[in-house]
Design a protein around this motif. Structure first.
Motif, PDB file in Angstrom:
ATOM      1  N   ALA A   1       2.531 -14.547  -7.753  1.00 28.20           N
ATOM      2  CA  ALA A   1       3.599 -13.540  -7.694  1.00 28.20           C
ATOM      3  C   ALA A   1       2.974 -12.043  -7.479  1.00 28.20           C
ATOM      4  O   ALA A   1       3.155 -11.357  -6.432  1.00 28.20           O
ATOM      5  N   TYR A   2       1.902 -11.741  -8.419  1.00 28.18           N
ATOM      6  CA  TYR A   2       1.264 -10.311  -8.520  1.00 28.18           C
ATOM      7  C   TYR A   2       0.593 -10.173  -7.414  1.00 28.18           C
ATOM      8  O   TYR A   2       0.687  -9.003  -6.465  1.00 28.18           O
ATOM      9  N   VAL A   3      -0.288 -11.115  -6.710  1.00 27.40           N
ATOM     10  CA  VAL A   3      -1.032 -10.817  -5.562  1.00 27.40           C
ATOM     11  C   VAL A   3       0.036 -10.794  -4.123  1.00 27.40           C
ATOM     12  O   VAL A   3      -0.403  -9.984  -3.317  1.00 27.40           O
ATOM     13  N   ASP A   4       0.746 -11.784  -4.132  1.00 25.20           N
ATOM     14  CA  ASP A   4       1.780 -11.648  -3.187  1.00 25.20           C
ATOM     15  C   ASP A   4       2.490 -10.213  -3.031  1.00 25.20           C
ATOM     16  O   ASP A   4       2.506  -9.588  -1.895  1.00 25.20           O
ATOM     17  N   ARG A   5       2.881  -9.767  -4.102  1.00 28.93           N
ATOM     18  CA  ARG A   5       3.477  -8.531  -4.053  1.00 28.93           C
ATOM     19  C   ARG A   5       2.652  -7.561  -3.719  1.00 28.93           C
ATOM     20  O   ARG A   5       2.989  -6.651  -3.067  1.00 28.93           O
ATOM     21  N   SER A   6       1.167  -7.516  -4.360  1.00 31.66           N
ATOM     22  CA  SER A   6       0.528  -6.223  -3.882  1.00 31.66           C
ATOM     23  C   SER A   6       0.178  -6.611  -2.196  1.00 31.66           C
ATOM     24  O   SER A   6       0.098  -5.243  -1.732  1.00 31.66           O
ATOM     25  N   ILE A   7       0.068  -7.519  -1.668  1.00 33.93           N
ATOM     26  CA  ILE A   7      -0.373  -7.629  -0.331  1.00 33.93           C
ATOM     27  C   ILE A   7       1.008  -7.457   0.514  1.00 33.93           C
ATOM     28  O   ILE A   7       0.702  -6.590   1.323  1.00 33.93           O
ATOM     29  N   ASN A   8       2.220  -8.136   0.260  1.00 32.48           N
ATOM     30  CA  ASN A   8       3.251  -7.794   0.991  1.00 32.48           C
ATOM     31  C   ASN A   8       3.597  -6.287   0.816  1.00 32.48           C
ATOM     32  O   ASN A   8       4.416  -5.892   1.774  1.00 32.48           O
ATOM     33  N   ASN A   9       3.571  -5.596  -0.314  1.00 30.23           N
ATOM     34  CA  ASN A   9       3.861  -4.136  -0.475  1.00 30.23           C
ATOM     35  C   ASN A   9       2.842  -3.271   0.194  1.00 30.23           C
ATOM     36  O   ASN A   9       3.279  -2.163   0.049  1.00 30.23           O
ATOM     37  N   ALA A  10       1.892  -3.857   0.688  1.00 28.31           N
ATOM     38  CA  ALA A  10       0.860  -2.945   1.217  1.00 28.31           C
ATOM     39  C   ALA A  10       1.460  -1.941   2.549  1.00 28.31           C
ATOM     40  O   ALA A  10       2.012  -2.855   3.243  1.00 28.31           O
ATOM     41  N   ASN A  11       1.041  -0.687   2.552  1.00 30.81           N
ATOM     42  CA  ASN A  11       1.591  -0.136   3.728  1.00 30.81           C
ATOM     43  C   ASN A  11       0.283   0.502   4.569  1.00 30.81           C
ATOM     44  O   ASN A  11      -0.750  -0.068   4.053  1.00 30.81           O
ATOM     45  N   GLU A  12       0.386   1.170   5.625  1.00 25.56           N
ATOM     46  CA  GLU A  12      -0.661   1.716   6.368  1.00 25.56           C
ATOM     47  C   GLU A  12      -1.562   2.574   5.613  1.00 25.56           C
ATOM     48  O   GLU A  12      -2.695   2.417   5.785  1.00 25.56           O
ATOM     49  N   PHE A  13      -0.997   3.181   4.381  1.00 20.28           N
ATOM     50  CA  PHE A  13      -2.268   3.897   3.533  1.00 20.28           C
ATOM     51  C   PHE A  13      -3.005   2.875   2.424  1.00 20.28           C
ATOM     52  O   PHE A  13      -4.135   3.354   2.415  1.00 20.28           O
ATOM     53  N   ASN A  14      -2.393   1.946   1.873  1.00 22.85           N
ATOM     54  CA  ASN A  14      -3.091   1.430   0.774  1.00 22.85           C
ATOM     55  C   ASN A  14      -3.626   0.105   1.300  1.00 22.85           C
ATOM     56  O   ASN A  14      -4.151  -0.692   0.581  1.00 22.85           O
TER      57      ASN A  14
END
Length: 131
Positions: free
Chosen positions: A19-32
């Protein structure tokens, strides 16, 4: 992505949770997004994959360093990861005791507070510790 990224993503999820990793990857934008790729590929796909230290040992080192750096969000995440990697509450406590001596009591007090909160959320009885 690369083989290193794929291996890193698998290990990152194993330690920190899907859950944490998917959230981090899926919420990434062009900046991060480049940071997420760097962390996944080189931290988890390279350094965490090296021989010489097992996951428990790496978790112990991370807890100490993150405590010393006063990074509470990362500490909470890595307390969960340490539990996932097989560290016991007693081992986590002893790492944080080392922090108290070598990094200072204020760092250890904050780290104990965060570690206790996470362990309580995980259903660990902190008054009846074993191993």
């Amino acid at each position: 992505m690369s083989e290193k990224f794929d291996a890193g993503l698998k290990l990152r999820k194993e330690v920190l949770g899907d859950a944490y990793v998917d959230r981090s990857i899926n919420n990434a934008n062009e900046f991060n997004k480049p940071l997420q790729q760097l962390v996944t590929e080189y931290c988890w796909g390279d350094v965490w994959q090296r021989e010489g230290l097992d996951k428990k040992e790496r978790s112990m080192i991370n807890l100490a360093m993150i405590s010393a750096l006063n990074r509470p969000h990362e500490l909470a995440l890595h307390v969960r990861g340490a539990l996932n990697n097989g560290l016991t509450p007693i081992q986590i406590r002893e790492v944080l005791m080392q922090v108290a001596i070598y990094c200072g009591v204020p760092a250890a007090i904050d780290s104990f507070r965060i570690a206790m909160q996470i362990m309580e959320e995980e259903g660990i009885d902190l008054n009846n510790l074993k191993g």
